[in-house]
Motif scaffolding. Structure first.
Motif, PDB file in Angstrom:
ATOM      1  N   PHE A  30      56.280 -15.171  29.137  1.00  0.00           N
ATOM      2  CA  PHE A  30      55.655 -14.746  27.894  1.00  0.00           C
ATOM      3  C   PHE A  30      56.010 -13.267  27.754  1.00  0.00           C
ATOM      4  CE2 PHE A  30      52.475 -18.149  29.158  1.00  0.00           C
ATOM      5  CZ  PHE A  30      52.901 -19.071  28.215  1.00  0.00           C
ATOM      6  N   GLY A  31      55.244 -12.517  26.984  1.00  0.00           N
ATOM      7  CA  GLY A  31      55.458 -11.081  26.892  1.00  0.00           C
ATOM      8  C   GLY A  31      56.359 -10.687  25.738  1.00  0.00           C
ATOM      9  N   THR A  32      56.384  -9.370  25.471  1.00  0.00           N
ATOM     10  CA  THR A  32      57.140  -8.844  24.338  1.00  0.00           C
ATOM     11  C   THR A  32      58.645  -8.970  24.552  1.00  0.00           C
ATOM     12  OG1 THR A  32      55.341  -7.275  23.937  1.00  0.00           O
ATOM     13  CG2 THR A  32      57.440  -6.826  22.857  1.00  0.00           C
ATOM     14  N   ALA A  33      59.100  -8.645  25.762  1.00  0.00           N
ATOM     15  CA  ALA A  33      60.538  -8.700  26.038  1.00  0.00           C
ATOM     16  C   ALA A  33      60.860  -9.602  27.219  1.00  0.00           C
ATOM     17  CB  ALA A  33      61.074  -7.294  26.294  1.00  0.00           C
ATOM     18  N   ASN A  34      60.098  -9.504  28.278  1.00  0.00           N
ATOM     19  CA  ASN A  34      60.315 -10.204  29.542  1.00  0.00           C
ATOM     20  C   ASN A  34      61.741 -10.000  30.043  1.00  0.00           C
ATOM     21  OD1 ASN A  34      60.128 -11.979  31.834  1.00  0.00           O
ATOM     22  ND2 ASN A  34      58.336 -12.853  30.820  1.00  0.00           N
ATOM     23  N   VAL A  35      61.969  -8.766  30.489  1.00  0.00           N
ATOM     24  CA  VAL A  35      63.286  -8.375  30.994  1.00  0.00           C
ATOM     25  C   VAL A  35      63.677  -9.206  32.206  1.00  0.00           C
ATOM     26  CG1 VAL A  35      64.629  -6.462  31.946  1.00  0.00           C
ATOM     27  CG2 VAL A  35      63.020  -6.045  30.076  1.00  0.00           C
ATOM     28  N   LEU A  36      62.710  -9.498  33.086  1.00  0.00           N
ATOM     29  CA  LEU A  36      63.040 -10.270  34.290  1.00  0.00           C
ATOM     30  C   LEU A  36      63.566 -11.648  33.933  1.00  0.00           C
ATOM     31  CD1 LEU A  36      63.107 -10.332  37.378  1.00  0.00           C
ATOM     32  CD2 LEU A  36      60.799 -11.291  37.325  1.00  0.00           C
ATOM     33  N   ALA A  37      62.963 -12.301  32.948  1.00  0.00           N
ATOM     34  CA  ALA A  37      63.436 -13.625  32.538  1.00  0.00           C
ATOM     35  C   ALA A  37      64.869 -13.546  32.021  1.00  0.00           C
ATOM     36  CB  ALA A  37      62.510 -14.198  31.467  1.00  0.00           C
ATOM     37  N   ALA A  38      65.180 -12.487  31.252  1.00  0.00           N
ATOM     38  CA  ALA A  38      66.549 -12.305  30.763  1.00  0.00           C
ATOM     39  C   ALA A  38      67.494 -12.004  31.918  1.00  0.00           C
ATOM     40  CB  ALA A  38      66.581 -11.176  29.734  1.00  0.00           C
ATOM     41  N   GLU A  39      67.040 -11.177  32.827  1.00  0.00           N
ATOM     42  CA  GLU A  39      67.855 -10.786  33.983  1.00  0.00           C
ATOM     43  C   GLU A  39      68.300 -12.002  34.792  1.00  0.00           C
ATOM     44  OE1 GLU A  39      69.051  -7.666  36.970  1.00  0.00           O
ATOM     45  OE2 GLU A  39      68.379  -7.476  34.900  1.00  0.00           O
ATOM     46  N   LEU A  40      67.387 -12.967  34.978  1.00  0.00           N
ATOM     47  CA  LEU A  40      67.653 -14.129  35.819  1.00  0.00           C
ATOM     48  C   LEU A  40      68.059 -15.360  35.016  1.00  0.00           C
ATOM     49  CD1 LEU A  40      64.653 -13.738  38.294  1.00  0.00           C
ATOM     50  CD2 LEU A  40      67.047 -13.149  38.722  1.00  0.00           C
ATOM     51  N   SER A  41      68.188 -15.211  33.687  1.00  0.00           N
ATOM     52  CA  SER A  41      68.516 -16.352  32.801  1.00  0.00           C
ATOM     53  C   SER A  41      67.571 -17.524  33.053  1.00  0.00           C
ATOM     54  CB  SER A  41      69.978 -16.778  33.012  1.00  0.00           C
ATOM     55  OG  SER A  41      70.864 -15.729  32.715  1.00  0.00           O
ATOM     56  N   LEU A  42      66.287 -17.218  33.115  1.00  0.00           N
ATOM     57  CA  LEU A  42      65.292 -18.248  33.396  1.00  0.00           C
ATOM     58  C   LEU A  42      65.072 -19.138  32.172  1.00  0.00           C
ATOM     59  CD1 LEU A  42      62.605 -16.150  35.323  1.00  0.00           C
ATOM     60  CD2 LEU A  42      64.407 -17.606  36.272  1.00  0.00           C
ATOM     61  N   PRO A  43      64.728 -20.399  32.387  1.00  0.00           N
ATOM     62  CA  PRO A  43      64.416 -21.281  31.258  1.00  0.00           C
ATOM     63  C   PRO A  43      63.074 -20.909  30.637  1.00  0.00           C
ATOM     64  CG  PRO A  43      63.968 -22.398  33.332  1.00  0.00           C
ATOM     65  CD  PRO A  43      64.619 -21.102  33.688  1.00  0.00           C
ATOM     66  N   PHE A  44      62.886 -21.246  29.376  1.00  0.00           N
ATOM     67  CA  PHE A  44      61.618 -21.007  28.695  1.00  0.00           C
ATOM     68  C   PHE A  44      60.850 -22.312  28.479  1.00  0.00           C
ATOM     69  CE2 PHE A  44      63.592 -17.010  28.110  1.00  0.00           C
ATOM     70  CZ  PHE A  44      62.599 -16.090  27.810  1.00  0.00           C
ATOM     71  N   ALA A  45      61.523 -23.460  28.594  1.00  0.00           N
ATOM     72  CA  ALA A  45      60.849 -24.750  28.421  1.00  0.00           C
ATOM     73  C   ALA A  45      59.984 -25.041  29.649  1.00  0.00           C
ATOM     74  CB  ALA A  45      61.873 -25.862  28.235  1.00  0.00           C
ATOM     75  N   ALA A  46      58.736 -25.421  29.417  1.00  0.00           N
ATOM     76  CA  ALA A  46      57.781 -25.590  30.514  1.00  0.00           C
ATOM     77  C   ALA A  46      58.231 -26.647  31.512  1.00  0.00           C
ATOM     78  CB  ALA A  46      56.409 -25.940  29.948  1.00  0.00           C
ATOM     79  N   HIS A  47      58.793 -27.755  31.033  1.00  0.00           N
ATOM     80  CA  HIS A  47      59.180 -28.817  31.959  1.00  0.00           C
ATOM     81  C   HIS A  47      60.328 -28.371  32.858  1.00  0.00           C
ATOM     82  CE1 HIS A  47      62.215 -29.511  28.809  1.00  0.00           C
ATOM     83  NE2 HIS A  47      62.918 -30.158  29.726  1.00  0.00           N
ATOM     84  N   ARG A  48      61.235 -27.558  32.307  1.00  0.00           N
ATOM     85  CA  ARG A  48      62.348 -27.058  33.121  1.00  0.00           C
ATOM     86  C   ARG A  48      61.867 -26.052  34.166  1.00  0.00           C
ATOM     87  NH1 ARG A  48      67.206 -24.617  30.325  1.00  0.00           N
ATOM     88  NH2 ARG A  48      67.878 -24.634  32.515  1.00  0.00           N
ATOM     89  N   ILE A  49      60.895 -25.236  33.798  1.00  0.00           N
ATOM     90  CA  ILE A  49      60.325 -24.290  34.763  1.00  0.00           C
ATOM     91  C   ILE A  49      59.670 -25.047  35.910  1.00  0.00           C
ATOM     92  CG2 ILE A  49      58.591 -22.483  35.093  1.00  0.00           C
ATOM     93  CD1 ILE A  49      59.095 -21.784  32.090  1.00  0.00           C
ATOM     94  N   ALA A  50      58.889 -26.102  35.578  1.00  0.00           N
ATOM     95  CA  ALA A  50      58.245 -26.913  36.613  1.00  0.00           C
ATOM     96  C   ALA A  50      59.277 -27.529  37.548  1.00  0.00           C
ATOM     97  CB  ALA A  50      57.387 -27.991  35.965  1.00  0.00           C
ATOM     98  N   GLU A  51      60.351 -28.044  36.976  1.00  0.00           N
ATOM     99  CA  GLU A  51      61.389 -28.675  37.802  1.00  0.00           C
ATOM    100  C   GLU A  51      62.097 -27.651  38.686  1.00  0.00           C
ATOM    101  OE1 GLU A  51      63.503 -30.567  34.655  1.00  0.00           O
ATOM    102  OE2 GLU A  51      61.909 -32.055  34.344  1.00  0.00           O
ATOM    103  N   SER A  52      62.262 -26.416  38.191  1.00  0.00           N
ATOM    104  CA  SER A  52      62.863 -25.354  39.004  1.00  0.00           C
ATOM    105  C   SER A  52      61.953 -24.990  40.174  1.00  0.00           C
ATOM    106  CB  SER A  52      63.107 -24.100  38.152  1.00  0.00           C
ATOM    107  OG  SER A  52      64.066 -24.337  37.152  1.00  0.00           O
ATOM    108  N   ILE A  53      60.659 -24.974  39.914  1.00  0.00           N
ATOM    109  CA  ILE A  53      59.697 -24.654  40.972  1.00  0.00           C
ATOM    110  C   ILE A  53      59.773 -25.684  42.093  1.00  0.00           C
ATOM    111  CG2 ILE A  53      57.220 -24.514  41.496  1.00  0.00           C
ATOM    112  CD1 ILE A  53      56.904 -23.314  38.626  1.00  0.00           C
ATOM    113  N   VAL A  54      59.877 -26.938  41.718  1.00  0.00           N
ATOM    114  CA  VAL A  54      59.941 -28.011  42.728  1.00  0.00           C
ATOM    115  C   VAL A  54      61.318 -28.042  43.402  1.00  0.00           C
ATOM    116  CG1 VAL A  54      59.819 -30.514  43.078  1.00  0.00           C
ATOM    117  CG2 VAL A  54      58.149 -29.368  41.607  1.00  0.00           C
ATOM    118  N   ALA A  55      62.382 -27.763  42.631  1.00  0.00           N
ATOM    119  CA  ALA A  55      63.728 -27.729  43.225  1.00  0.00           C
ATOM    120  C   ALA A  55      63.872 -26.584  44.220  1.00  0.00           C
ATOM    121  CB  ALA A  55      64.778 -27.607  42.127  1.00  0.00           C
TER     122      ALA A  55
END
Length: 307
Positions: A108-133
């Motif tokens: 979330f957040g105004t910019a979320n530089v860390l998410a951009a830095e790591l090319s993290l997904p924004f879709a909740a289901h993909r985040i959950a799957e990354s956590i388990v992977a």
């Protein structure tokens, strides 16, 4: 220039190899926060057989204490928020005497530089799957004095903008609040020089950024020579903050070529200090009181879950 001994960087402290117990802590005041996204994350983790606890923060600084006091059964801390919330979590995690859990981000957040830095997904289901992977990378931090930081510490015009942003306007219009602050401050000429001491060399500039990160303000490239999964600090300085120079710097920042601009330096550093009468400073997008504390790499290395 006096060159200090370059520190030896270790890897992250060991974390559980399997995701079994996740603590989600979300900041409901973060820009772009959505309860539906949080619910989807929890539902998908539940489908994947993971125990998930959820907690919402109620005030600034609360996440520091939550992260510091996590149950030893928690193997993953998920932060739902922006860079300020993640910064709080990091401050709590590095204070833990025992090895901290892996860190994951629900952006979330105004910019979320860390998410951009790591090319993290924004879709909740993909985040959950990354956590388990459980694809894990080291997360290298900095510190200014005894305060850890996630991305960067800066002084000068950059920090003055952070201090000048109206929080209510930021909640309403997001990044445009920073643009408004830039236009309001760009024509002021009463800002002081930043006095920088970098590995024994002292000089002045108008903007100084000590960074662990490649990105700035979201996906913009401040320096191509580092990243949060790479050890060490970079120091980026800008000598001219007059309006036309700032416009040129903004264009070159957008092109990922800031260091090609005259009056800009980009160097590896071990230890930095910022000083100057009335110089303003910021850490990870939050204003801080001026300090001449040493800026250097943090000795603890966390684990971050990536896509």
């Amino acid at each position: 220039m006096n060159t200090e001994t370059v520190p030896a960087f270790g890897g992250p402290e060991p974390v559980a190899p399997v995701t079994r117990h996740v603590q989600v802590v979300a900041n409901p005041t973060a820009g772009g926060f959505r309860f539906q996204t949080l619910d989807r994350l929890v539902a998908r983790l539940d489908d994947l057989g993971v125990r998930t606890d959820v907690r919402l923060t109620r005030q600034a600084g609360e996440l520091v204490e939550i992260a510091r006091g996590l149950s030893p059964t928690v193997d993953t801390l998920v932060v739902g928020g922006g860079d300020g919330s993640i910064n709080e979590a990091v401050r709590g995690l590095v204070d833990r005497p025992a090895a901290p859990p892996a860190l994951a981000i629900l952006p979330f957040g105004t910019a979320n530089v860390l998410a951009a830095e790591l090319s993290l997904p924004f879709a909740a289901h993909r985040i959950a799957e990354s956590i388990v992977a459980r694809k894990i990378a080291p997360l290298y931090l900095g510190r200014i004095g005894d305060r850890p930081f996630l991305l960067m510490a800066s002084a000068g015009f950059d920090a003055a903008v952070v201090h000048g942003v109206d929080p209510k306007l930021k909640r309403r219009i997001g990044k445009l609040a920073y643009v408004a602050a830039i236009f309001r401050l760009a024509f002021r000429r009463d800002r002081p020089d930043v006095i920088v001491t970098a590995d024994g060399e002292t000089f002045t500039c108008r903007i100084a950024v000590a960074t662990t990160a490649r990105c700035y303000g979201g996906p913009l490239t401040l320096t191509p020579h580092t990243g949060v999964t790479v050890p060490g600090l970079r120091l980026v300085t800008v000598d001219d903050d007059r309006p036309l120079a700032l416009l040129k710097a903004g264009v070159m920042l957008g092109l990922g070529r800031l260091a090609r601009l005259s009056g800009v330096t980009d160097r590896a550093v071990v230890k930095v200090r910022f000083a100057g009468a009335d110089v303003e400073m910021q850490v990870d997008g939050d204003p801080i009181a001026p300090t001449n504390g040493s800026i250097e790499a943090h000795p603890r290395v966390l684990s971050i879950i990536t896509a």
